[in-house]
Every structure is written in structure tokens, then in C-alpha cells.
Design an enzyme around this catalytic site. Sequence first.
Site, PDB file in Angstrom:
ATOM      1  N   LYS A  37       0.859  -1.178   0.000  1.00 32.64           N
ATOM      2  CA  LYS A  37       0.000   0.000   0.000  1.00 32.64           C
ATOM      3  C   LYS A  37       0.893   1.225   0.000  1.00 32.64           C
ATOM      4  O   LYS A  37       1.669   1.436   0.918  1.00 32.64           O
ATOM      5  CB  LYS A  37      -0.883  -0.038   1.242  1.00 32.64           C
ATOM      6  N   ASP A  67     -12.999   3.299   9.612  1.00 35.18           N
ATOM      7  CA  ASP A  67     -13.616   2.987   8.327  1.00 35.18           C
ATOM      8  C   ASP A  67     -14.180   1.571   8.366  1.00 35.18           C
ATOM      9  O   ASP A  67     -13.832   0.733   7.553  1.00 35.18           O
ATOM     10  CB  ASP A  67     -12.571   3.135   7.209  1.00 35.18           C
TER      11      ASP A  67
END
Lengths: 176, 233
Positions: free
Chosen positions: B37, B141
Site C-alpha cells: 500500500k 472505516d
Amino acid sequence: MDFKVTHHLYPNFSITLALYKDVTNMEALRQCVMKGEFEATLLKPSMICDPFIVLTAANRAVYLDKTNKMTTKNVHSEVLYCLSPTKNITDSFRKFGVGDKDNSVFIVLLNDLDGAKMEFIKSKIEGCQISIDEVSNFKDETQVKKIYKVTDLEVNTCSLSDVIVSRVASKEFLTV
Amino acid sequence: MAAPMDVSGENVRKFIKQGAEAKVYAENFYGRPCISKERFSKGYRHPTLDKSLTLQRLKAEIRAMSKCRNLGIPVPTLYFVDTSTSTFYMEEIVNSQTVRDYIVSIQTSDPDGAMQKLSPLAEKIGKILSKMHCGKVIHGDLTTSNMLLRGDPSDLDIVLIDFGLSFSEGLAEDKGVDLYVFERALLSTHPNTEELFKVVIEAYKKENVKESADAISKLDEVRMRGRKRTMVG
């Protein structure tokens, strides 16, 4: 029988791993490294439960070397430091480095693309080389868990090896 | 226990997804399937600010992941962090599906029995969230896409992913908002899951009666006003 890969980010930098048992001249070997006759990392096999952990530490050490962010003097000692959970260099050496009285050793050699340095080291070792995967036979799990402060809660979710790999990889962000 | 290290495969980076802050790739890390990432820099920010924000968020993400691991919540194993490119490499959870896909597949194959079939999953989710909040980690999230089911779905081996918006906080307010975000995400992606969320909350309460009460009462408060606090007066 040694295990050799190129670095994940720097393909012209190699990482070589080798495992020896029944070594009779450990003291002389350690002297060689300390005097700079050859450069290598000599690890205590009982502290390693999976070669992949060493690979992550070596990977990180090379990266730190390339980006000039090393904590120790050279890249081989940086492997030892990366492997250790503490920020104390002497402590890292004592816990993860091989001792004079040990008779097995896990060797990490960096930057040896043509294999010449490994040949030289091999000529110095009086011992029997075995596959690095056999390192798990040497491990002292209680000691490893104690040093990395691994709790049972963690080992329930993934293997001990994965816990330690994560510790090694995130060392700079964790406060010990 | 030592996994065989097959390093013959060449490392090829395969682009998977891009979000607002990062790009996600699949690659191979010394023989293991891995996800990387990369938090890219934003051209519209002042370079100094950009650098410090990116590093801060990278750190927060890594800390949240290791905190969760310490709490006994399954998260991907971390392999390597490269701060110079703000990239981190972690284990790819192979042989898994998202909780989202799983709920959808159950709901389409068996609409009437779905509630019953999904209850154990909801309970497990509630338990994990409770554990996480007790450890003062706010995910930020929570969606059904950020939860993976490893192996056979009936094993309920849930792995939490994407801690990109997470932070460390023990306030009931943040926990309430975290739960509220999950409720909205659940209800908007999966119709008729109101009952399922109730199961999640019940399990959340049960796991830690003492600390969850405040968070739940905050959840009711947040539901009335929405995620953002009103700044009047």
C-alpha cells in the site's frame, strides 16, 4: 545448500542465508568477524523460529543501509539490530549474536552476488552445513517468546513466526 | 512451522486499487503473496506538510495494526515498511472473501433464512469490535468490505483490514461514531440488515459490559445528529 535471494527493492544486492551445526571453531569465527577478516552476521539459531524472520530483518537492514538510516556501524550488524526488539545495540548482540560456546550458527551474508565471499566463509567454518529450514529444530520457544514479549493472545490469532515478522517489520514505530 | 520459501517467482507488481490516499498493489515478497500500500504524495499540498501528514498516517496505520494484533484481533502480518516511498508491505490474506460478498451471497441464495445464517457472523463482528474498542483502537472505516473471512466462512475467521483512517482513542464519542459508521455502511450496502446490526450490538455489549455501555449510549446520540458533532454554543 545456502539460500540466496536478491533484495526486494534492490535487485543488485543479494541476501544469503546458511545454517551450520556441530561447529567446533566458533570462537575463531567470531574473532574473524570482529577483526574484519570477513563480514557476515552470525546469529544464534535458538533465537530464530523461522528463516523468513531473518529474511525480513536482512531486507530491512539493506534498505536502511541504502537510505543511510542505519543505527549500527555496518549492514551486517544492522541485521542483528533489526532482528532484536530492543533499541539497545549491546543487548541485541548479546541476545541474538552467536556465543563462543555455541556449536551451531545461522549465517547472514549480504551483497555477495557472485558467491565468492560465501566460499571464503565456508572455508573458514569447521562444521556441518544443513538446510536453513532445519533452524526450527534449534529454537528455544520460551526464550523467544520472552524476549519478543509475545503474549498468548497474539499466538492465538496467527503463528509465532508471523507475530515476530510483524514485530521486526514495525520496530521503528513501536515503543518498547 | 517454517513455510517453504519459494523465491523462484519473479516479483511483478500488479495494480489492484486506488483510493483517495493510497494505491494498493499485489506482489510477491520473498515467496509470499503480499499486498503493498503506497501512500502517494498530493501535489496540491505544501511539500513539507505533505511529507509530515503522509508519514503520520503511515505510522498511525502501522501502530493500529500492531495494537490490534496485541489485542488478539487477526490482522495481516506486516512484512516491511518503506518510509521513503511511504509504502508498507503486508501479508495477502489468501483464500478469503470479504464479509460483504459473503452477506450478499447468503442473502441472494436464501433470503428468508439469511438472518439466521448470518447471526453467528454478526455476533463475532460485535465481539471483535468490542475487543478493539476496549484496546482504545478506533478503526475509522468500518465497512463489510474491510472485513475478510479467511478460509471456510463458517469458521468465522475474521481478519480486519485497512486501518488507514484509524486512530488511538478511548473516548466513548469516537467509539460511538465508529459504530455509527459501521451501521450506516452495513445498512446501505445490505438491505434489511437492521436486525443483524442489533445482533452486532448485543454481542458488543456482552463482550465488555462495563465499557460498552457508554459507547452504545453515544451511538444513540450520534444517530440523532449524524457523524459530525454540532458546534453550536
